[in-house]
Design a protein around this motif. Structure first.
Motif, PDB file in Angstrom:
ATOM      1  N   GLN A 309      37.876  42.366  -1.819  1.00 19.24           N
ATOM      2  CA  GLN A 309      36.889  41.797  -2.731  1.00 19.24           C
ATOM      3  C   GLN A 309      35.721  41.248  -1.942  1.00 19.24           C
ATOM      4  OE1 GLN A 309      39.093  38.795  -4.952  1.00 19.24           O
ATOM      5  NE2 GLN A 309      39.202  40.118  -6.723  1.00 19.24           N
ATOM      6  N   LYS A 310      34.534  41.420  -2.493  1.00 20.27           N
ATOM      7  CA  LYS A 310      33.351  40.745  -1.972  1.00 20.27           C
ATOM      8  C   LYS A 310      32.316  40.711  -3.095  1.00 20.27           C
ATOM      9  CE  LYS A 310      31.428  44.902   0.246  1.00 20.27           C
ATOM     10  NZ  LYS A 310      30.928  45.460   1.536  1.00 20.27           N
ATOM     11  N   ALA A 311      31.380  39.781  -3.002  1.00 20.20           N
ATOM     12  CA  ALA A 311      30.382  39.644  -4.058  1.00 20.20           C
ATOM     13  C   ALA A 311      29.186  38.877  -3.533  1.00 20.20           C
ATOM     14  CB  ALA A 311      30.980  38.913  -5.260  1.00 20.20           C
ATOM     15  N   VAL A 312      28.001  39.264  -3.974  1.00 25.95           N
ATOM     16  CA  VAL A 312      26.837  38.405  -3.810  1.00 25.95           C
ATOM     17  C   VAL A 312      26.941  37.372  -4.923  1.00 25.95           C
ATOM     18  CG1 VAL A 312      24.323  38.250  -3.886  1.00 25.95           C
ATOM     19  CG2 VAL A 312      25.439  40.210  -2.758  1.00 25.95           C
ATOM     20  N   TYR A 313      26.983  36.099  -4.561  1.00 27.06           N
ATOM     21  CA  TYR A 313      27.253  35.077  -5.574  1.00 27.06           C
ATOM     22  C   TYR A 313      26.301  35.184  -6.763  1.00 27.06           C
ATOM     23  CZ  TYR A 313      26.966  30.892  -8.254  1.00 27.06           C
ATOM     24  OH  TYR A 313      26.888  30.039  -9.331  1.00 27.06           O
ATOM     25  N   ASN A 319      25.963  38.354 -13.850  1.00 30.71           N
ATOM     26  CA  ASN A 319      26.809  39.224 -14.682  1.00 30.71           C
ATOM     27  C   ASN A 319      27.621  38.414 -15.679  1.00 30.71           C
ATOM     28  OD1 ASN A 319      25.948  41.611 -13.504  1.00 30.71           O
ATOM     29  ND2 ASN A 319      27.563  41.613 -11.952  1.00 30.71           N
ATOM     30  N   LYS A 320      28.137  37.272 -15.232  1.00 26.18           N
ATOM     31  CA  LYS A 320      28.914  36.410 -16.145  1.00 26.18           C
ATOM     32  C   LYS A 320      28.013  35.857 -17.246  1.00 26.18           C
ATOM     33  CE  LYS A 320      32.939  36.434 -13.944  1.00 26.18           C
ATOM     34  NZ  LYS A 320      34.220  36.877 -14.531  1.00 26.18           N
ATOM     35  N   VAL A 321      26.813  35.402 -16.859  1.00 20.46           N
ATOM     36  CA  VAL A 321      25.884  34.830 -17.827  1.00 20.46           C
ATOM     37  C   VAL A 321      25.517  35.867 -18.902  1.00 20.46           C
ATOM     38  CG1 VAL A 321      23.514  33.975 -18.138  1.00 20.46           C
ATOM     39  CG2 VAL A 321      24.936  33.097 -16.272  1.00 20.46           C
ATOM     40  N   LYS A 322      25.241  37.084 -18.475  1.00 19.31           N
ATOM     41  CA  LYS A 322      24.856  38.130 -19.430  1.00 19.31           C
ATOM     42  C   LYS A 322      25.961  38.444 -20.419  1.00 19.31           C
ATOM     43  CE  LYS A 322      21.528  40.697 -16.561  1.00 19.31           C
ATOM     44  NZ  LYS A 322      21.326  41.971 -15.820  1.00 19.31           N
ATOM     45  N   ASN A 323      27.203  38.340 -19.980  1.00 14.08           N
ATOM     46  CA  ASN A 323      28.326  38.713 -20.833  1.00 14.08           C
ATOM     47  C   ASN A 323      28.918  37.563 -21.638  1.00 14.08           C
ATOM     48  OD1 ASN A 323      28.367  41.456 -20.069  1.00 14.08           O
ATOM     49  ND2 ASN A 323      29.453  40.955 -18.182  1.00 14.08           N
ATOM     50  N   ASN A 324      28.436  36.339 -21.387  1.00 15.68           N
ATOM     51  CA  ASN A 324      29.044  35.160 -22.029  1.00 15.68           C
ATOM     52  C   ASN A 324      28.158  34.507 -23.070  1.00 15.68           C
ATOM     53  OD1 ASN A 324      31.095  35.588 -20.244  1.00 15.68           O
ATOM     54  ND2 ASN A 324      31.136  33.523 -19.419  1.00 15.68           N
ATOM     55  N   PHE A 325      27.105  35.199 -23.477  1.00 19.54           N
ATOM     56  CA  PHE A 325      26.132  34.561 -24.352  1.00 19.54           C
ATOM     57  C   PHE A 325      25.805  35.478 -25.522  1.00 19.54           C
ATOM     58  CE2 PHE A 325      21.483  33.928 -25.231  1.00 19.54           C
ATOM     59  CZ  PHE A 325      21.625  32.748 -25.955  1.00 19.54           C
ATOM     60  N   VAL A 326      25.854  34.928 -26.750  1.00 24.75           N
ATOM     61  CA  VAL A 326      25.433  35.658 -27.946  1.00 24.75           C
ATOM     62  C   VAL A 326      23.992  35.317 -28.236  1.00 24.75           C
ATOM     63  CG1 VAL A 326      25.817  36.013 -30.407  1.00 24.75           C
ATOM     64  CG2 VAL A 326      27.756  35.588 -28.907  1.00 24.75           C
TER      65      VAL A 326
END
Length: 327
Positions: A309-313, A319-326
């Protein structure tokens, strides 16, 4: 790795807080004892309470109080700081506008981020560019929150120094290009009380998840138990409020840096109380644009086995913000 813990440990971080600006803090016996307890908690539960943290109880109470007062304003007032993509995803969300794994959460919230100036992180940070939205009422809201954020940032830096030492590195191992310019997120959350007269299709205040970053400090309402943590056997262990403490937990980025030695633990929120509950959650993060991948010292301790696993923070957060908001 998370174990079959039945309770969440309490750690007095007072010695660590007192010596936290000294890079040689690890030589102090009282600090070494805190480091030992942090290591055990991060390995076994991923959650722990901290006391002796130095944040005044009066301020911890005040930020919860102004949060309660804001959420009890008329909706028309709350919508004056409504979150939209145009506000950099900063501001107020109505109940069930936040989504966890596709399911709307029974909560309302205000989101704050470290302010991102135009072009600061290039295209990576573009959607979070902007200033935080502060309500006019309560009058002391902004001043209280800004002081609280300042103190939580300093406390988190010191706890992370203890964790860096626990992993076998130097006190500033996770600073510099990794986390020397830390991003932060604050989420003020309101969970309606349970009402028999108004049945809910979903009574989950916040669905099962792990946190995105490094370290979370949770300042929760007294006398209302709603946060639950999942152990290895799948049992839900309550994080019962303890006066004067923060509930802390580690996030996805620390799991990667530690090469899986420390594991971000699944948790959820269910408010079964008839009372309205608030939580002031502070999230301490790596540098926004840093690449997070297993630390070599942690890989070596694992016998060379590397977590895939690796990620640019910043990408992970966006990605989380885009998927967690209506919208």
């Amino acid at each position: 790795m998370t174990t079959d813990f039945k309770s969440i440990p309490i750690i007095d971080v007072g010695p660590l807080v007192a010596k936290g600006d000294d890079l040689k803090m690890g030589q102090d016996p009282s600090v070494r004892e805190v480091i030992k307890q942090l290591d055990q908690a991060c390995r076994e539960t991923g959650f722990f309470y901290v006391k002796g943290h130095g944040v005044p109880q009066t301020l911890m109470n005040e930020v919860k109080d102004v949060t309660h007062k804001f959420f009890h304003l008329p909706l028309s007032e709350k919508l004056k700081i409504k979150m939209t993509p145009n506000t950099g995803y900063r501001g107020y969300q109505k109940i069930k506008e936040n989504i966890t794994k596709g399911v709307p959460d029974l909560q309302e919230a205000i989101d704050y981020y470290r302010e991102v100036k135009r072009g600061m992180y290039g295209s990576l940070g573009e959607i979070l560019e902007g200033c935080n939205q502060w309500p006019k009422e309560p009058a002391n809201f902004k001043a209280s929150m800004e002081e609280y954020i300042r103190l939580c940032t300093d406390l988190s830096r010191k706890i992370m120094r203890g964790i860096a030492l626990a992993l076998g590195g130097s006190a500033d191992e996770l600073e510099g290009e990794k986390g020397g310019d830390p991003f932060w997120v604050v989420r003020l959350i309101g969970y309606p009380g349970k009402s028999a007269a108004i049945p809910q299709n979903n009574d989950i205040g916040c669905g099962i998840h792990t946190d995105y970053g490094l370290l979370t400090l949770i300042n929760q309402d007294d006398r209302i138990t709603a946060l639950e943590v999942k152990n290895l056997s799948g049992e839900w262990v309550p994080a019962t409020p303890i006066l004067g403490t923060f509930v802390c937990n580690i996030g996805d980025m620390l799991e990667i840096w530690s090469n899986g030695t420390y594991e971000a633990t699944l948790h959820r929120v269910i408010n079964n109380s008839p009372k309205y509950r608030v939580c002031v959650a502070y999230f301490y993060e790596p540098n926004f644009d840093t690449l997070v991948e297993p630390l070599e010292m942690c890989v070596e301790k694992s016998g060379g086995a590397r977590l895939n696993q690796k990620a640019v923070y910043g990408e992970h957060l966006v990605n989380k913000v885009k998927n967690n908001f209506v919208p």
